[in-house]
Design a protein around this motif. Structure first.
Motif, mmCIF file in Angstrom:
data_model
loop_
_atom_site.group_PDB
_atom_site.id
_atom_site.type_symbol
_atom_site.label_atom_id
_atom_site.label_comp_id
_atom_site.label_asym_id
_atom_site.label_seq_id
_atom_site.Cartn_x
_atom_site.Cartn_y
_atom_site.Cartn_z
ATOM 1 N N CYS A 1 0.811 -1.202 0.000
ATOM 2 C CA CYS A 1 0.000 0.000 0.000
ATOM 3 C C CYS A 1 0.855 1.268 0.000
ATOM 4 O O CYS A 1 0.502 2.261 -0.587
ATOM 5 C CB CYS A 1 -0.946 0.009 1.185
ATOM 6 N N ARG A 2 1.954 1.209 0.688
ATOM 7 C CA ARG A 2 2.809 2.389 0.770
ATOM 8 C C ARG A 2 3.156 2.877 -0.638
ATOM 9 O O ARG A 2 3.128 4.030 -0.949
ATOM 10 C CB ARG A 2 4.090 2.040 1.513
ATOM 11 N N HIS A 3 3.428 1.901 -1.479
ATOM 12 C CA HIS A 3 3.861 2.251 -2.820
ATOM 13 C C HIS A 3 2.710 2.728 -3.674
ATOM 14 O O HIS A 3 2.890 3.480 -4.586
ATOM 15 C CB HIS A 3 4.526 1.036 -3.476
ATOM 16 N N SER A 4 1.555 2.287 -3.348
ATOM 17 C CA SER A 4 0.430 2.593 -4.215
ATOM 18 C C SER A 4 0.127 4.088 -4.207
ATOM 19 O O SER A 4 -0.452 4.606 -5.145
ATOM 20 C CB SER A 4 -0.799 1.819 -3.777
ATOM 21 N N GLU A 5 0.513 4.769 -3.168
ATOM 22 C CA GLU A 5 0.285 6.208 -3.086
ATOM 23 C C GLU A 5 0.928 6.906 -4.287
ATOM 24 O O GLU A 5 0.466 7.940 -4.740
ATOM 25 C CB GLU A 5 0.904 6.761 -1.800
ATOM 26 N N ALA A 6 1.990 6.321 -4.738
ATOM 27 C CA ALA A 6 2.761 6.982 -5.787
ATOM 28 C C ALA A 6 2.178 6.766 -7.170
ATOM 29 O O ALA A 6 2.736 7.201 -8.157
ATOM 30 C CB ALA A 6 4.202 6.482 -5.764
ATOM 31 N N VAL B 1 -4.554 -12.100 16.280
ATOM 32 C CA VAL B 1 -4.294 -12.454 14.886
ATOM 33 C C VAL B 1 -3.807 -11.237 14.117
ATOM 34 O O VAL B 1 -4.380 -10.155 14.222
ATOM 35 C CB VAL B 1 -5.559 -13.015 14.218
ATOM 36 N N THR B 2 -2.726 -11.439 13.373
ATOM 37 C CA THR B 2 -2.282 -10.420 12.433
ATOM 38 C C THR B 2 -2.474 -11.001 11.047
ATOM 39 O O THR B 2 -1.934 -12.059 10.737
ATOM 40 C CB THR B 2 -0.789 -10.098 12.646
ATOM 41 N N GLY B 3 -3.281 -10.327 10.257
ATOM 42 C CA GLY B 3 -3.473 -10.773 8.888
ATOM 43 C C GLY B 3 -2.651 -9.895 7.970
ATOM 44 O O GLY B 3 -2.749 -8.673 8.051
ATOM 45 N N ILE B 4 -1.817 -10.508 7.141
ATOM 46 C CA ILE B 4 -1.092 -9.686 6.171
ATOM 47 C C ILE B 4 -1.422 -10.154 4.768
ATOM 48 O O ILE B 4 -1.694 -11.332 4.526
ATOM 49 C CB ILE B 4 0.447 -9.705 6.377
ATOM 50 N N ASP B 5 -1.448 -9.190 3.878
ATOM 51 C CA ASP B 5 -1.666 -9.505 2.478
ATOM 52 C C ASP B 5 -0.989 -8.414 1.676
ATOM 53 O O ASP B 5 -0.985 -7.251 2.084
ATOM 54 C CB ASP B 5 -3.154 -9.552 2.161
ATOM 55 N N ALA B 6 -0.411 -8.784 0.578
ATOM 56 C CA ALA B 6 0.264 -7.782 -0.254
ATOM 57 C C ALA B 6 -0.754 -6.956 -1.013
ATOM 58 O O ALA B 6 -0.426 -5.928 -1.582
ATOM 59 C CB ALA B 6 1.229 -8.455 -1.211
ATOM 60 N N SER B 7 -2.002 -7.414 -1.014
ATOM 61 C CA SER B 7 -3.032 -6.677 -1.726
ATOM 62 C C SER B 7 -3.688 -5.658 -0.811
ATOM 63 O O SER B 7 -4.279 -5.995 0.208
ATOM 64 C CB SER B 7 -4.087 -7.642 -2.248
ATOM 65 N N CYS C 1 -1.081 -4.318 5.360
ATOM 66 C CA CYS C 1 -0.706 -4.583 3.983
ATOM 67 C C CYS C 1 0.807 -4.748 3.971
ATOM 68 O O CYS C 1 1.536 -3.782 4.171
ATOM 69 C CB CYS C 1 -1.141 -3.424 3.101
ATOM 70 N N ALA C 2 1.267 -5.952 3.821
ATOM 71 C CA ALA C 2 2.710 -6.197 3.875
ATOM 72 C C ALA C 2 3.036 -7.477 3.142
ATOM 73 O O ALA C 2 2.183 -8.352 2.976
ATOM 74 C CB ALA C 2 3.170 -6.298 5.322
ATOM 75 N N ALA C 3 4.252 -7.569 2.683
ATOM 76 C CA ALA C 3 4.733 -8.810 2.087
ATOM 77 C C ALA C 3 5.568 -9.535 3.135
ATOM 78 O O ALA C 3 6.258 -8.891 3.926
ATOM 79 C CB ALA C 3 5.583 -8.505 0.861
ATOM 80 N N ILE C 4 5.480 -10.832 3.119
ATOM 81 C CA ILE C 4 6.042 -11.608 4.233
ATOM 82 C C ILE C 4 7.551 -11.403 4.405
ATOM 83 O O ILE C 4 8.038 -11.259 5.521
ATOM 84 C CB ILE C 4 5.684 -13.103 4.106
ATOM 85 N N GLU C 5 8.292 -11.307 3.315
ATOM 86 C CA GLU C 5 9.743 -11.219 3.491
ATOM 87 C C GLU C 5 10.152 -9.846 4.028
ATOM 88 O O GLU C 5 11.245 -9.672 4.521
ATOM 89 C CB GLU C 5 10.472 -11.553 2.186
ATOM 90 N N ASN C 6 9.234 -8.889 3.950
ATOM 91 C CA ASN C 6 9.537 -7.583 4.531
ATOM 92 C C ASN C 6 9.500 -7.618 6.050
ATOM 93 O O ASN C 6 10.113 -6.789 6.713
ATOM 94 C CB ASN C 6 8.525 -6.545 4.056
#
Lengths: 475, 324
Positions: free
Chosen positions: B48-53, B144-150, B175-180
């Motif tokens: 999501c951070r990137h989507s701002e751009a 629970v922490t739910g993460i999704d790159a979407s 909104c995060a990717a696992i390897e991050n």
């Protein structure tokens, strides 16, 4: 920005905290509620009859429901169960089967009922006015066949346990329902549409993840859910009364005789008293209600003892069949016990009510489940009415427990459909057999009388079949 | 976001995945975005951070966004497109629950029912999508922490959580990717669930390593996925997507499916012990799942990180026999 968030936060959280902690502090709760979203409960049970109260109490005593919010809505006032029982028996009774007893025992209500007043049934004798064929059910080794208890005693026993559940079940008495708003099926949920909502006459609105309809055979929730029913009127009326026996006996037999006009049954209340449930035509029932007390007693005795409708062809065949059964090594006709003689009817205990059968084609919808008479109403002939309702409660409770243990939303349709399937499988068979028996015995045409008496005799002789019937009736 | 996707494509064409790894190293190539994003986890979206751009236009991405917003509304319809995922909860929630409970009571004797059995457990739901699995786990008391790159999936999940704020107060989405997060949050979680996600991942080995890194010693990871067999092709792709349409067409790329043995090897390479491998079967008529011994279509794997927890006693030998 920050302050508006705070306001939002307050309006979301405060009422919930206040209403749950100080539920009985109505003034505080109401003021806040008006300004906020309707309260959200996990389960709201609509209708505080025997079945609805049992549903709420069962959930209130369920360890898995700790921390869940359960509400019972009842239109009437709170019943005081602490008053000593009147000496006179109430005229509405139920015969509770093993399944009902085990449900009531599971949350402690059974002890209350045992301690108050109820009578065990060890034997059940069913016979026909047109022939000598007879069927008896005994529980030799196992526990009793059933218990006869007055409806008020059963309800009081459950209410006591409901109160014992304390804060785990909220109860609103005098809560008349104005309208229901139910979620619209398949469409995408919004915050308003996701849950079932009930509007009370007081203007209060309450939301529920699962709304359970225990609001009787005219169920308003069922109509709001657009669930159709199949129903028919027997054009029959049930006459009830409390009757005193001529002499005290070990009164533990339930008697039922199929008359041409309908079945008449005596259920034991104590060693001296029996409860009458006489299903008959509207004309005869009016006549019975008008009769002076002595004549009414005579009419009851006559109904149990009279030989006037005996069909000679059927009796002859019965005797032949009986001989055949004996030769086959089966038990043949059970020794027929004679029903007790009635001497007196309790003043003011005579009452009548129309009989009908209705069945909801569906028991569930998204966020809605029906239990008891809201789902199915049967002829009270076999004392099945409330047993079926308690069976609903037991299954729904067990299902909700497993649902909670899987972290599911209690009101989602998936598991409610399991409830519907399993219950309908049982209820439809029960209803059909009760209705079938009723129709089978509603005639005096010779071939039918012949067949049914032979059938009754054969069933009586076949132990495994009888045991199956007892088992089925117990669940 | 659009620009980024464009960039991603350029980078890919240039043959360099190094920069891309920052946000979606194991995710599949962008070229297949349209075909695959409709699965429950829209892993193709960038952070999501990137989507701002974002600002530019890209045909593929526009279609993608349109499709996603349409399907986002389908997330929580239990009889809609994700019906199979909703009913898969019947198997995977008890699996995760009992896997975690076994960590504190390894023998499993005292399975007394408690209303919040998972209270105190920290769970990471990787590829949580709209939160279909995260919500029931949170209702069982877990943090629970739910993460999704979407971002879209996370938006749906966050929105749906507000419908039941009280019961889901212990649930958070990011909104995060696992390897991050693998390094920063290493050994943070008692349990990690990657359900129906690895079959969409490009760098599966890296994905598994990141998963194993995140759980505490004694903690569990649970995978559910599809096997790469002819049967899974026939049922998972041809029948489910094209004939019965239980799953949106193009949701899966059969070549990415992982064999149970391959996945077990990847997990073992990270020093984990396999506890259980079990097949799962979906009945399209009843829309219900059941456990089966055969793992050639859908299967679940439970593995435990050796360590100080009470559950760390060896039992991997018995689990291997399950994997037939």
């Amino acid at each position: 920005m920050l302050s508006s968030r705070l306001v939002q936060f307050r309006s979301m959280c405060l009422p919930v905290v206040l209403c749950s902690r100080h539920k009985r502090n109505i003034h505080v709760g109401k003021q806040l509620r008006c300004r906020s979203k309707p309260e959200l409960y996990d389960v709201v049970v609509c209708g505080g009859g025997m079945v609805g109260t049992a549903m709420a109490a069962a959930l209130g005593h369920e360890p898995m429901f700790e921390g869940k919010r359960v509400l019972l809505l009842e239109a009437g006032p709170k019943q005081n169960y602490n008053e000593p029982l009147p000496e006179k028996f109430f005229n509405r009774t139920c015969s509770l089967n093993a399944g009902a007893v085990s449900l009531l025992r599971s949350f402690g209500a059974w002890e209350n009922i045992l301690n108050a007043r109820c009578q065990e049934v060890k034997r059940m004798q069913i016979w026909d006015a047109c022939s000598d064929s007879i069927i008896t059910f005994n529980h030799d080794s196992l526990e009793n066949l059933a218990y006869v208890a007055e409806n008020n005693v059963i309800l009081a026993g459950i209410l006591k346990q409901l109160d014992a559940a304390g804060d785990r079940v909220h109860v609103k008495y005098g809560a008349t329902v104005k309208d229901y708003k139910l979620p619209g099926g398949q469409s995408f949920d919004t915050e308003q549409s996701k849950y079932a909502c009930v509007q009370l006459e007081s203007g209060e609105e309450i939301r529920a993840k699962l709304m359970i309809g225990a609001d009787g055979f005219k169920s308003m929730l069922r109509s709001a859910a657009n669930i159709p029913t199949i129903s028919w009127n027997y054009n029959h009326v049930g006459v009830v009364a409390s009757l005193r026996l001529a002499e005290p006996t070990e009164n533990n037999v339930a008697w039922q005789r199929f008359l041409k006009t309908g079945p008449i049954a005596l259920l034991p209340l104590s060693n001296e008293y029996c409860n009458l449930i006489w299903s008959t035509t509207p004309e005869e029932s009016k006549h019975l209600m008008m009769l002076p007390a002595e004549s009414f007693v005579d009419a009851v005795n006559h109904a149990f003892w009279s030989d006037e409708h005996k069909n000679s062809a059927a009796q002859y065949t019965n005797r032949l069949f009986d001989g055949l059964l004996t030769r086959l090594g089966l038990e043949g006709s059970s020794s027929q016990q004679l029903p007790p003689t009635i001497i007196e009817v309790d003043k003011g205990s005579r009452a009548m009510f129309p009989l009908s059968l209705s069945h909801a084609t569906q028991y569930v919808r998204s966020r809605v489940a029906l239990v008891g008479d809201a789902a199915h109403r049967v002829h009270p002939m076999a004392g099945q009415g409330v047993n079926l309702g308690f069976g609903d409660v037991a299954l729904l409770r067990d299902l909700l427990v497993s649902v909670v243990y899987e972290g599911k939303d209690v009101g989602s349709l998936g598991h409610l459909l399991k409830y519907e399937t399993q219950r309908q499988r049982h209820v439809v068979v029960s209803m059909a057999s009760v209705d079938g028996l009723y129709r089978l015995y509603g005639t005096d045409v010779t071939p039918v009388v012949l067949l049914r008496s032979l059938g009754l005799q054969a069933t009586n002789a076949l132990r495994p079949l009888k045991e199956k019937m007892i088992q089925f009736a117990a669940n | 976001m659009n620009i980024l996707s464009g960039t991603v494509r350029t980078i890919k064409n240039a043959g360099s995945w190094a920069i891309l790894r920052v946000c979606q190293s194991y995710r599949q190539p962008v070229a297949s975005v349209v075909n695959t994003h409709r699965n429950h986890s829209s892993y193709n979206k960038v952070c999501c951070r990137h989507s701002e751009a974002s600002g530019g236009t890209n045909t593929i991405d526009d279609e993608e966004v349109a499709l996603f917003s349409r399907h986002a509304n389908e997330w929580w319809n239990e009889t809609g497109e994700f019906a199979a995922l909703h009913s898969l909860n019947d198997l995977r929630v008890p699996l995760v629950r009992d896997a975690l409970l076994a960590q504190i009571t390894p023998s499993g004797d005292n399975k007394t029912l408690k209303p919040m059995p998972l209270a105190g457990f920290n769970i990471l739901d990787v590829g949580c999508g709209g939160g279909i699995l995260s919500e029931p786990l949170a209702r069982l008391g877990a943090n629970v922490t739910g993460i999704d790159a979407s971002e879209e999936g996370i938006k749906v999940a966050k929105w749906h959580k507000t419908l039941d704020p009280e019961a889901l107060s212990r649930l958070n989405y990011r909104c995060a990717a696992i390897e991050n997060i693998a390094t920063a949050e290493a050994e943070t979680y008692d349990g990690l669930v990657a359900s129906e996600i690895i079959e969409h991942v490009t760098d599966q080995r890296g994905f598994v390593t990141a998963c194993c890194q995140l759980v505490k010693p004694g903690g569990s990871i649970v995978f559910t996925t599809l096997s790469r067999t002819y049967l899974s092709y026939a049922l998972g792709i041809v029948a489910a997507e094209r004939i019965l349409r239980i799953v949106p067409a193009g949701a899966h790329d059969w070549k990415k499916f992982v064999l149970p043995d391959e996945l077990q090897d990847m997990i073992r390479e990270n020093g984990m012990n396999i506890r259980l491998v079990h097949g799962m079967m979906f009945n399209p008529l009843t829309s219900r799942w059941s456990w089966i011994s055969d793992t050639s279509i859908n299967y679940a794997i439970h593995a435990v990180k050796p360590g100080k927890s009470a559950s760390s006693s060896e039992s991997s030998s018995s689990s291997d026999s399950d994997s037939g």
